[in-house]
Design a protein around this motif. Sequence first.
Motif, PDB file in Angstrom:
ATOM      1  N   ALA A 187       0.691  -1.546   0.310  1.00  0.00           N
ATOM      2  CA  ALA A 187      -0.027  -0.188  -0.214  1.00  0.00           C
ATOM      3  C   ALA A 187       0.874   1.111   0.048  1.00  0.00           C
ATOM      4  O   ALA A 187       0.343   2.426   0.906  1.00  0.00           O
ATOM      5  CB  ALA A 187      -0.748   0.295   1.004  1.00  0.00           C
ATOM      6  N   ARG A 188       2.013   1.534  -1.015  1.00  0.00           N
ATOM      7  CA  ARG A 188       3.299   2.566  -1.032  1.00  0.00           C
ATOM      8  C   ARG A 188       2.542   3.117  -2.194  1.00  0.00           C
ATOM      9  O   ARG A 188       3.067   4.312  -2.629  1.00  0.00           O
ATOM     10  CB  ARG A 188       4.033   2.238  -0.951  1.00  0.00           C
ATOM     11  N   GLY A 189       1.089   3.076  -3.118  1.00  0.00           N
ATOM     12  CA  GLY A 189       0.685   3.322  -4.014  1.00  0.00           C
ATOM     13  C   GLY A 189       1.607   3.520  -5.176  1.00  0.00           C
ATOM     14  O   GLY A 189       2.428   4.356  -6.447  1.00  0.00           O
ATOM     15  N   LEU A 190       2.764   2.034  -5.155  1.00  0.00           N
ATOM     16  CA  LEU A 190       3.778   2.218  -6.572  1.00  0.00           C
ATOM     17  C   LEU A 190       2.740   2.026  -7.862  1.00  0.00           C
ATOM     18  O   LEU A 190       1.986   0.743  -7.357  1.00  0.00           O
ATOM     19  CB  LEU A 190       4.502   1.183  -5.878  1.00  0.00           C
ATOM     20  N   GLN A 191       3.897   2.234  -8.681  1.00  0.00           N
ATOM     21  CA  GLN A 191       3.086   1.666 -10.132  1.00  0.00           C
ATOM     22  C   GLN A 191       4.360   0.776 -10.837  1.00  0.00           C
ATOM     23  O   GLN A 191       3.723   0.180 -11.874  1.00  0.00           O
ATOM     24  CB  GLN A 191       3.269   3.241 -11.103  1.00  0.00           C
ATOM     25  N   GLU A 192       5.155   0.751 -10.275  1.00  0.00           N
ATOM     26  CA  GLU A 192       6.243  -0.601 -10.711  1.00  0.00           C
ATOM     27  C   GLU A 192       7.115  -1.391  -9.436  1.00  0.00           C
ATOM     28  O   GLU A 192       7.019  -0.956  -8.433  1.00  0.00           O
ATOM     29  CB  GLU A 192       7.431   0.172 -11.989  1.00  0.00           C
ATOM     30  N   VAL A 193       7.613  -2.661 -10.023  1.00  0.00           N
ATOM     31  CA  VAL A 193       8.237  -2.969  -9.265  1.00  0.00           C
ATOM     32  C   VAL A 193       9.111  -1.865  -9.189  1.00  0.00           C
ATOM     33  O   VAL A 193      10.194  -1.668 -10.008  1.00  0.00           O
ATOM     34  CB  VAL A 193       8.380  -4.322  -9.530  1.00  0.00           C
ATOM     35  N   PRO A 194       9.965  -1.802  -7.646  1.00  0.00           N
ATOM     36  CA  PRO A 194      10.968  -1.536  -7.719  1.00  0.00           C
ATOM     37  C   PRO A 194      12.403  -2.126  -7.870  1.00  0.00           C
ATOM     38  O   PRO A 194      12.226  -3.439  -8.258  1.00  0.00           O
ATOM     39  CB  PRO A 194      11.515  -0.818  -5.755  1.00  0.00           C
ATOM     40  N   LYS A 195      12.893  -1.160  -8.299  1.00  0.00           N
ATOM     41  CA  LYS A 195      14.526  -1.461  -8.964  1.00  0.00           C
ATOM     42  C   LYS A 195      15.852  -1.837  -7.842  1.00  0.00           C
ATOM     43  O   LYS A 195      17.044  -2.457  -7.912  1.00  0.00           O
ATOM     44  CB  LYS A 195      15.263  -0.948 -10.034  1.00  0.00           C
ATOM     45  N   ALA A 233      -1.606  -4.631  -3.020  1.00  0.00           N
ATOM     46  CA  ALA A 233      -2.070  -3.083  -2.710  1.00  0.00           C
ATOM     47  C   ALA A 233      -1.676  -2.194  -3.388  1.00  0.00           C
ATOM     48  O   ALA A 233      -1.387  -1.015  -2.900  1.00  0.00           O
ATOM     49  CB  ALA A 233      -2.821  -2.942  -1.082  1.00  0.00           C
ATOM     50  N   ASN A 234      -0.743  -2.280  -4.452  1.00  0.00           N
ATOM     51  CA  ASN A 234      -0.460  -0.934  -5.072  1.00  0.00           C
ATOM     52  C   ASN A 234      -0.831  -1.241  -6.575  1.00  0.00           C
ATOM     53  O   ASN A 234      -2.091  -1.608  -6.928  1.00  0.00           O
ATOM     54  CB  ASN A 234       0.950  -1.125  -4.908  1.00  0.00           C
ATOM     55  N   LYS A 235      -0.071   0.067  -7.183  1.00  0.00           N
ATOM     56  CA  LYS A 235      -1.076  -0.118  -8.250  1.00  0.00           C
ATOM     57  C   LYS A 235      -0.333  -0.868  -9.707  1.00  0.00           C
ATOM     58  O   LYS A 235      -0.381   0.244 -10.703  1.00  0.00           O
ATOM     59  CB  LYS A 235      -1.389   1.979  -8.531  1.00  0.00           C
ATOM     60  N   ILE A 236       0.716  -0.987  -9.201  1.00  0.00           N
ATOM     61  CA  ILE A 236       1.146  -1.627 -10.575  1.00  0.00           C
ATOM     62  C   ILE A 236       0.440  -2.546 -11.925  1.00  0.00           C
ATOM     63  O   ILE A 236      -0.373  -3.512 -11.441  1.00  0.00           O
ATOM     64  CB  ILE A 236       1.910  -3.039  -9.781  1.00  0.00           C
ATOM     65  N   ALA A 237       0.509  -2.123 -12.854  1.00  0.00           N
ATOM     66  CA  ALA A 237       0.366  -2.857 -13.987  1.00  0.00           C
ATOM     67  C   ALA A 237       1.034  -3.786 -14.783  1.00  0.00           C
ATOM     68  O   ALA A 237       0.258  -5.397 -15.589  1.00  0.00           O
ATOM     69  CB  ALA A 237      -1.153  -2.004 -14.472  1.00  0.00           C
ATOM     70  N   ARG A 238       1.945  -3.658 -14.861  1.00  0.00           N
ATOM     71  CA  ARG A 238       2.828  -4.417 -15.582  1.00  0.00           C
ATOM     72  C   ARG A 238       4.212  -4.937 -15.136  1.00  0.00           C
ATOM     73  O   ARG A 238       4.651  -4.266 -14.240  1.00  0.00           O
ATOM     74  CB  ARG A 238       2.831  -3.859 -17.351  1.00  0.00           C
ATOM     75  N   ILE A 239       4.913  -6.551 -15.529  1.00  0.00           N
ATOM     76  CA  ILE A 239       5.635  -7.052 -14.426  1.00  0.00           C
ATOM     77  C   ILE A 239       6.629  -7.386 -15.663  1.00  0.00           C
ATOM     78  O   ILE A 239       6.270  -8.413 -16.757  1.00  0.00           O
ATOM     79  CB  ILE A 239       5.590  -8.756 -13.905  1.00  0.00           C
ATOM     80  N   PRO A 240       7.439  -6.499 -16.026  1.00  0.00           N
ATOM     81  CA  PRO A 240       8.310  -7.042 -17.372  1.00  0.00           C
ATOM     82  C   PRO A 240       9.338  -8.143 -17.480  1.00  0.00           C
ATOM     83  O   PRO A 240       9.297  -8.820 -15.352  1.00  0.00           O
ATOM     84  CB  PRO A 240       9.345  -5.167 -17.222  1.00  0.00           C
ATOM     85  N   ASN A 241      10.368  -8.260 -18.483  1.00  0.00           N
ATOM     86  CA  ASN A 241      11.010  -9.122 -17.800  1.00  0.00           C
ATOM     87  C   ASN A 241      12.494  -8.394 -17.251  1.00  0.00           C
ATOM     88  O   ASN A 241      12.401  -7.973 -17.019  1.00  0.00           O
ATOM     89  CB  ASN A 241      11.843  -9.484 -19.469  1.00  0.00           C
ATOM     90  N   GLY A 242      12.692 -10.148 -15.875  1.00  0.00           N
ATOM     91  CA  GLY A 242      13.878 -10.259 -15.510  1.00  0.00           C
ATOM     92  C   GLY A 242      13.944  -9.054 -14.282  1.00  0.00           C
ATOM     93  O   GLY A 242      15.060  -7.966 -13.616  1.00  0.00           O
ATOM     94  N   ALA A 243      12.846  -8.141 -13.695  1.00  0.00           N
ATOM     95  CA  ALA A 243      11.535  -7.878 -12.752  1.00  0.00           C
ATOM     96  C   ALA A 243      12.220  -8.026 -11.028  1.00  0.00           C
ATOM     97  O   ALA A 243      12.719  -7.094 -10.007  1.00  0.00           O
ATOM     98  CB  ALA A 243      10.352  -7.693 -12.525  1.00  0.00           C
TER      99      ALA A 243
END
Length: 260
Positions: A55-63, A76-86
Motif C-alpha cells: 500500500a505505497r502507491g507504487l506503479q512499478e516494481v522497485p529496482k 495493495a499497490n497500482k502495479i499494472a505490468r511485470i516486465p522481464n527480469g523484474a
Amino acid sequence: MGPTDKQSPSTLPGPIGGLCLLLLLLLLCLRLGASCPQSCQCPDHAGAVAVHCSARGLQEVPKDIPVDAVLLKLDANKIARIPNGAFQHLSQLRELDLSQNAIESIGPAAFSGLAGGLRLLDLSHNHIRRIPKDALGKLSAKIRLSHNPLHCECALQEALWELKLDPDSVDGIACHTSVQEEYVGKPLIQALDSGVSFCSSHRKTTDVVMLVTMFGWFTMVITYVVYYVRQNQEDARRHLEYLKSLPSTPVSKDPISPMP
C-alpha cells in the motif's frame, strides 16, 4: 592537566569526535537507504531480510530491492505490468506477494531467477485475463490466481496443467468470460474436475477451419480441371472445323501404259 598527564589515544578532541560521529551516522544512513527501496521497510530478523512495500502507491516494481531479501510484499499497490527480469537478482527470495494490484501484463521472463527458490507467488485480486505459461510454467512455487477476470479457453486449461496451484485458493479461480458461455461465473476447477474440456471446442473449431480450407482447395482443383477439359474440347472443335474448311483435292492417278 599536569605536565606528566597524557591524552588517551582513543579519545579525540570534542569538535573532531563529533564530526567523525556525524560522518559515521551519515554513511550508515546512506547504506541503509541504498539497501531498501524508498518508502518501504526492510526489517532484518535473524539475518533474513523482509521487504514490506504494501500500500505505497507504487506503479512499478522497485529496482533497488536488497539482493538478500527472502520476503517481498508489493500488495495493495497500482502495479499494472511485470516486465522481464523484474526479480532476476533476488535468488534468495522465498515469498512474493503481488496481490491486490492492477496487473494485466506479465512478461515471459518476468520471474526469471526465481525458479529454484521461490515457494509462494500471490497474484490474486489482479486484472489477469490470460495465464502467461512461459512466465509461470517453470516455477515450482505455489501460485495463487484467485479473483482474476480469467478467460476460460484451451490455452488457460493447458497452462493450469503445468502450474502448482495453491490448494487454499483454487476455489476462487472462476471464469469471467469463456468460450463456453454456460461456465461464465462458475469455478474453473470444479468445471475441469467434472470432465469439461475447453480444448474440445477449440479442436472442433480447428477441424471446421481445416475442412473449409480443404473444401476450398478441392473446389479450386475441380474448377481448374473442368476449365482445362472445356478449353481442350474447344481447341479440338476449332481444329476439326479448320480441317473441314480446307478444299478437297482429287487424288491423281497415273495412266496405265499399254502393254507392249
